[in-house]
Design a protein around this motif. Sequence first.
Motif, PDB file in Angstrom:
ATOM      1  N   UNK A  51      48.051  37.844  39.292  1.00 12.17           N
ATOM      2  CA  UNK A  51      49.219  37.820  40.169  1.00 12.17           C
ATOM      3  C   UNK A  51      48.787  38.255  41.566  1.00 12.17           C
ATOM      4  N   UNK A  52      49.045  37.415  42.555  1.00 10.90           N
ATOM      5  CA  UNK A  52      48.611  37.724  43.921  1.00 10.90           C
ATOM      6  C   UNK A  52      49.394  38.874  44.541  1.00 10.90           C
ATOM      7  N   UNK A  53      50.542  39.214  43.936  1.00  4.98           N
ATOM      8  CA  UNK A  53      51.364  40.274  44.508  1.00  4.98           C
ATOM      9  C   UNK A  53      50.880  41.664  44.123  1.00  4.98           C
ATOM     10  N   UNK A 109      41.505  43.405  39.296  1.00 13.24           N
ATOM     11  CA  UNK A 109      42.100  43.972  38.085  1.00 13.24           C
ATOM     12  C   UNK A 109      43.576  43.613  37.998  1.00 13.24           C
ATOM     13  N   UNK A 110      44.056  43.320  36.789  1.00 15.31           N
ATOM     14  CA  UNK A 110      45.477  43.028  36.566  1.00 15.31           C
ATOM     15  C   UNK A 110      46.265  44.331  36.550  1.00 15.31           C
ATOM     16  N   UNK A 111      47.253  44.441  37.428  1.00 17.42           N
ATOM     17  CA  UNK A 111      48.043  45.674  37.537  1.00 17.42           C
ATOM     18  C   UNK A 111      49.408  45.508  36.879  1.00 17.42           C
ATOM     19  N   UNK A 112      50.189  44.535  37.328  1.00 18.26           N
ATOM     20  CA  UNK A 112      51.535  44.322  36.791  1.00 18.26           C
ATOM     21  C   UNK A 112      52.608  44.725  37.780  1.00 18.26           C
ATOM     22  N   UNK A 113      53.572  43.813  37.994  1.00 17.87           N
ATOM     23  CA  UNK A 113      54.671  44.096  38.912  1.00 17.87           C
ATOM     24  C   UNK A 113      55.874  43.257  38.501  1.00 17.87           C
ATOM     25  N   UNK A 114      56.924  43.317  39.314  1.00  8.37           N
ATOM     26  CA  UNK A 114      58.147  42.590  38.982  1.00  8.37           C
ATOM     27  C   UNK A 114      57.928  41.080  39.003  1.00  8.37           C
ATOM     28  N   UNK A 115      57.088  40.594  39.899  1.00  7.23           N
ATOM     29  CA  UNK A 115      56.912  39.155  40.033  1.00  7.23           C
ATOM     30  C   UNK A 115      56.182  38.534  38.851  1.00  7.23           C
ATOM     31  N   UNK A 116      55.357  39.304  38.147  1.00  3.95           N
ATOM     32  CA  UNK A 116      54.603  38.765  37.008  1.00  3.95           C
ATOM     33  C   UNK A 116      55.093  39.332  35.681  1.00  3.95           C
ATOM     34  N   UNK A 157      52.758  41.748  33.529  1.00  4.86           N
ATOM     35  CA  UNK A 157      51.532  41.347  32.847  1.00  4.86           C
ATOM     36  C   UNK A 157      50.302  41.423  33.735  1.00  4.86           C
ATOM     37  N   UNK A 158      50.502  41.327  35.046  1.00  7.74           N
ATOM     38  CA  UNK A 158      49.371  41.274  35.954  1.00  7.74           C
ATOM     39  C   UNK A 158      48.855  39.869  36.202  1.00  7.74           C
ATOM     40  N   UNK A 159      49.417  38.894  35.494  1.00 12.86           N
ATOM     41  CA  UNK A 159      48.980  37.501  35.630  1.00 12.86           C
ATOM     42  C   UNK A 159      50.195  36.612  35.896  1.00 12.86           C
ATOM     43  N   UNK A 160      49.971  35.542  36.643  1.00 13.43           N
ATOM     44  CA  UNK A 160      51.050  34.608  36.930  1.00 13.43           C
ATOM     45  C   UNK A 160      50.464  33.209  37.087  1.00 13.43           C
ATOM     46  N   UNK A 168      38.210  40.650  32.057  1.00 14.65           N
ATOM     47  CA  UNK A 168      38.831  40.772  30.737  1.00 14.65           C
ATOM     48  C   UNK A 168      39.455  39.445  30.295  1.00 14.65           C
ATOM     49  N   UNK A 169      40.083  38.722  31.226  1.00 11.64           N
ATOM     50  CA  UNK A 169      40.676  37.431  30.893  1.00 11.64           C
ATOM     51  C   UNK A 169      39.594  36.400  30.599  1.00 11.64           C
TER      52      UNK A 169
END
Length: 541
Positions: A432-434, A462-469, A472-475, A531-532
């Motif tokens: 996720x770019x955000x 690293x995948x963090x995770x936010x509202x936009x994804x 999950x950290x991925x989109x 990891x992905x």
Amino acid sequence: MNTTGHSQPGSSSLDEPANAADLVNGLGLPVAQLVARRPEEADVSVIPFAVGQRRQCISLRRVDGLVEIVMAQPQDAGTRLWIESRVRAAGRPPVAWFVAPAEEIAAFYTRLERELKALDQQLPGLPEDGGGENDPDVITLSLAQISTDESPVVRFVNGTLYDALKAGASDIHLETTPQGLVVRYRMDGVLQAITRLDGKDFADRAISRIKVLADLDISERRIPQDGRLKLRLAARFIDVRVSIMPSLHGEDAVLRILDRYQIASEDTLSLKHLSFGETDGAFIRRMAQLPYGLFLVTGPTGSGKTTTLYAVLSEVNTGLDKIITIEDPVEYQVHNVLQIPVNEAKGLTFARGLRSILRHDPDKIMVGEMRDAETAQIAIQAALTGHQVFATVHANNVFDVIGRLSTMQVDPYNLVSALNGVLAQRLIRQLCTACAAPQRPSAATLQASPLPPEAEGWRFMHAVGCAQCRGTGYKGRRAIAQTLAMDIEIRSLIAERATPVRLREAARARGLRTLRDAALDLVQAGITSLEEANRVTAVEE
């Protein structure tokens, strides 16, 4: 404890104005002014529409990233715990809690319903394909209908279907447990927990409802069953494959969503709409433009093989050739292409259908899957007699395809004469770019992930995770590929039944890149995480 979201004797709610002050003073929660809030502020990924109506709660997002939860019954501990788990799963913290009268929550959902219905009506229409608005076999999904269904089971099933379509899920998993039912969606190739409902009886009735919709035997619970159903969402018609499997605690259901709108919404699906790299895209186009021969696409289920072939067909579909496909099932409609669905119950198998296709004067043929010796042999004979054949086959990489066809008793000389090239592909999640952030993987991850020497200078993300994804950290996903074109030496090695090691060495001498190489390129570019890459590709690939 009340977990249904409805008032019970002795419980406090805001149905009566006199209770508002008590709740605010007792719990320290402010009263939400829902009249001033816009419907588009609702976050149905945290609290789905149908569940929020039933439990009398709303999730609202703010521009500062804070999530507001509004409840009619804030003392309902079961609902609060459920919301907290949903917020954590969606990656939405921190959270602010509010209370509001039940009638204001209902009025907000009414406004949200009108807003969503208006958006639905703006979607372009599709051909009805034999299933019109008044077709009794088509299940029409609308918020108005879902909210007025008297049966909790019908409301739950329809609401789940609606939420899954809105979320862009590819599969819905309904899993029975000793406590009840767990609902999970597959999104971007990974399962995500959505909700859990208590009650074994409710779980059994929900599975029975799915079986009724798919025209399956509700009295049979000891053997697997497969069926299909058709949904209508505004102007979209969506096919759903249903698989029912007996389990230790009852039955599980998996619903595969085949949304033709995803492809038909494009003016013309082509390889440029997919995410192949420039070199891989050029290879696919070169294979597609050959006048005859066999082009194979391989990969696991859900890796985008069929979508790639649909893109190829769309690009070569100039109207000058007769194009025929045989598929199980026909997932998407392609303009000016004769598409034949396999029907094994009626005797129409891949092999029998392919034999009939050859008598229908085709120029180009697409075989949905070469799964048996007879189909493989007919497809190769078609490629040898001047037809262009595109087909998918299940294998891990381009070399395993050769071994897979060998087990189908395919003559190696016929195979090398017919085969033009092989494409192996996977779908890998993009960060996720955000919220993606630079972070070097742990020592254990690096040790389990052999990397080239130049990786010391890579800037790992690293995948963090936010509202936009959704936390999950991925989109979104993109394709990675491995390609193998036939030349004289490769054909000779295959005809001689050379070992996979010799084939791999010869291909590497010609610049063969592995799926692992393609995945690590994306890691180096910061598009995905290590990891992905490890999840999608094996180290030896």
